[in-house]
Scaffold this motif. Structure first.
Motif, short mmCIF file in Angstrom:
data_model
loop_
_atom_site.label_atom_id
_atom_site.label_comp_id
_atom_site.label_asym_id
_atom_site.label_seq_id
_atom_site.Cartn_x
_atom_site.Cartn_y
_atom_site.Cartn_z
N ALA A 189 0.92 -1.42 -0.07
CA ALA A 189 0.00 -0.10 0.14
C ALA A 189 0.82 1.06 -0.12
O ALA A 189 0.64 2.31 -0.38
CB ALA A 189 -0.85 -0.16 1.44
N SER A 190 1.89 1.25 0.57
CA SER A 190 3.05 2.26 0.63
C SER A 190 4.31 1.88 -0.01
O SER A 190 4.75 0.98 0.49
CB SER A 190 3.18 2.51 2.26
N GLN A 191 4.65 2.50 -0.99
CA GLN A 191 5.84 2.47 -1.79
C GLN A 191 7.04 2.54 -0.90
O GLN A 191 7.09 3.51 -0.29
CB GLN A 191 5.74 3.07 -3.19
N TYR A 192 8.28 1.74 -1.37
CA TYR A 192 9.48 1.96 -0.60
C TYR A 192 10.17 3.16 -1.63
O TYR A 192 9.92 2.99 -2.82
CB TYR A 192 10.32 0.74 -0.62
N PRO A 193 10.85 4.12 -1.23
CA PRO A 193 11.60 5.23 -2.00
C PRO A 193 12.50 4.39 -3.10
O PRO A 193 12.73 4.88 -3.89
CB PRO A 193 12.09 6.04 -1.15
N GLU A 194 13.12 3.45 -2.49
CA GLU A 194 14.04 2.70 -3.34
C GLU A 194 13.61 2.26 -4.88
O GLU A 194 14.46 2.36 -5.86
CB GLU A 194 14.80 1.61 -2.83
N VAL A 195 12.29 2.20 -4.97
CA VAL A 195 11.87 2.10 -6.27
C VAL A 195 11.72 3.06 -7.40
O VAL A 195 12.08 3.13 -8.33
CB VAL A 195 10.08 1.63 -6.25
N PHE A 196 12.18 4.47 -6.53
CA PHE A 196 12.28 5.52 -7.32
C PHE A 196 13.78 5.92 -7.48
O PHE A 196 14.23 6.77 -8.20
CB PHE A 196 11.69 6.76 -6.63
N GLY A 197 14.59 4.82 -7.01
CA GLY A 197 16.20 5.14 -7.12
C GLY A 197 16.56 5.99 -5.94
O GLY A 197 17.61 6.69 -6.20
N MET A 198 15.95 6.20 -4.78
CA MET A 198 16.01 7.23 -3.76
C MET A 198 16.39 6.86 -2.52
O MET A 198 16.03 5.62 -2.19
CB MET A 198 14.95 8.29 -3.60
#
Length: 419
Positions: free
Chosen positions: A327-336
């Protein structure tokens, strides 16, 4: 290690809160309901305009066109114009014709025609049941603007279609909207000579929708996401999806260079004005328009593997897979880095409180001022707190260890409040 653990803990806490809200209040407070034009239409009449209050990332035009066709108001019975310099008189003629014929009129971007808003207000005031056909409807779209006529707002049916929040909701909405939800379109790459085309299309389609969700969600990180906040919306995805199907149908081999250029440089890149943002956009797109995505059975979209290509890419399997995403995305999927969520949440909190403060009414004479109200609440909170926190007892219960960074923060905050 600490930051990764903290990121996972945050997502677990967010999920626990969501589960609690669902249990106590219902799913509607966690999962936003789908945009339903029919309910708003039922509240309307020929003399009251229907007003779309626009927000970045959402475009209700295609939904309205589909709804008009379903109601039998497609083709010549539906007229649309985008307002701007010199378009006011043409719009007035459209409305006058539709009033007598009983058709629908859509005036887009009313906020761009500030000088014509007084004329629109007069037209709406003159709409009466005696002079207007029962089937007539006036649809308006506008971003929030102080110049929009107040009387039109008060008498009209107001709607807003907020863009979905989070990768999961964004992906799900893309799959539930046209043209992807159309079965004939989704299975439109079948070729007896090259049966693998259908699989290539559905895989690249999922990657394109994931890319669309990423570029929209990056906007919430402010300058960490994009140097300039771009208004990517559903129309960018819609044209890219149709072009993807066209290229796969017309070429024996997937023309990655062509679809990357059309999607990245033209459709989405047409909005991008910063060179570094354009470079970032094309780099992100390169992870989704590539041979690995088509040939790798378990292609990962993030280093952790939380986000990856579904094993089966038929429509029902994709919908089921999307609903199982976090439900809440991890920032690592944005490369952050995990800490980037701090700045995002601070910004969202500021916007929330600013919006709440805007709803506060003006203080009347003799009434308590805002400072008095704040002091009352603060004194009430202080009365419930102990005089001093017991630091030694806190250290015993929450010892400082390498894997529990929150314990250190807790003790530091207690010391600060004691001071």
């Amino acid at each position: 290690m600490i930051s990764t653990r903290w990121g996972e803990t945050r997502c677990e806490i967010t999920q626990a809160i969501a589960d609690f809200v669902v249990e106590k209040m219902g799913k509607i407070f966690v999962h936003p309901p789908p945009f339903d034009l029919s309910k708003s239409f039922q509240d309307s009449n020929a003399c009251a305009p229907l007003i779309f209050i626009l927000s970045p990332g959402a475009d209700p035009t295609m939904a309205l066109l589909k709804f008009a066709n379903d109601k039998g108001f497609g083709g010549k019975k539906f007229n649309s114009i985008s307002l701007g310099q010199g378009q006011g008189p043409i719009a007035a003629q459209m409305i006058d014709h539709a009033i007598h014929e009983g058709s629908w009129v859509l005036l887009q971007n009313c906020h761009l025609a500030v000088s014509w808003m007084h004329s629109l207000e007069k037209i709406c005031e003159e709409l009466t049941p005696e002079t207007v056909a029962v089937e007539f409807r006036l649809w308006l779209t506008s971003y929030p603007s102080p110049k929009f006529p107040v009387s039109v707002l008060q008498n009209g049916v107001k709607m807003t279609n907020e863009p979905p929040t989070g990768l999961r909701q964004n992906l799900l909405q893309s799959y539930l909207n046209d043209p992807i939800s159309d079965e004939s379109f989704y299975n439109g790459c079948s070729d007896s000579r090259k049966p693998e085309k259908e699989s290539h299309f559905t895989k690249l389609l999922f990657g394109l929708c994931f890319f669309h969700a990423l570029v929209q969600e990056r906007r919430k990180f402010g300058p960490n996401g994009w140097n300039i906040a771009y208004g990517f919306n559903e129309s960018d995805l819609r044209i890219s999806v149709r072009q993807l199907q066209m290229f796969i149908n017309e070429y024996d081999e997937i023309p990655y260079a062509a679809i990357s250029y059309m999607t990245g440089e033209c459709n989405y890149g047409g909005r991008v004005t910063d060179d570094w943002d354009r470079r970032c956009l094309m780099t992100i797109l390169g992870d989704f328009y590539c041979d690995k995505l088509v040939n790798d059975l378990n292609y990962k979209f993030s280093a952790s593997g939380h986000y990856h290509l579904p094993l089966r890419t038929d429509y029902e399997s994709c919908i089921k897979f999307i609903k199982q995403l976090p439900a809440s995305q991890y920032p690592e999927v944005f490369g952050m880095h995990e800490n980037v969520d701090i700045s995002r949440e601070l910004q969202e909190t500021k916007e929330l409180f600013s919006s709440v403060l805007l709803t506060e009414g003006r203080v009347k004479a003799g009434a308590k001022g805002s400072d008095t109200a704040v002091a009352t609440v603060a004194n009430d909170i202080l009365a419930k707190l102990p005089k001093d926190f017991d630091i030694d007892e806190a250290i015993k219960q929450y010892p400082v260890t390498y894997t529990e960074s929150m314990n250190t923060v807790l003790v530091q905050e207690m010391e600060r409040f004691n001071r």
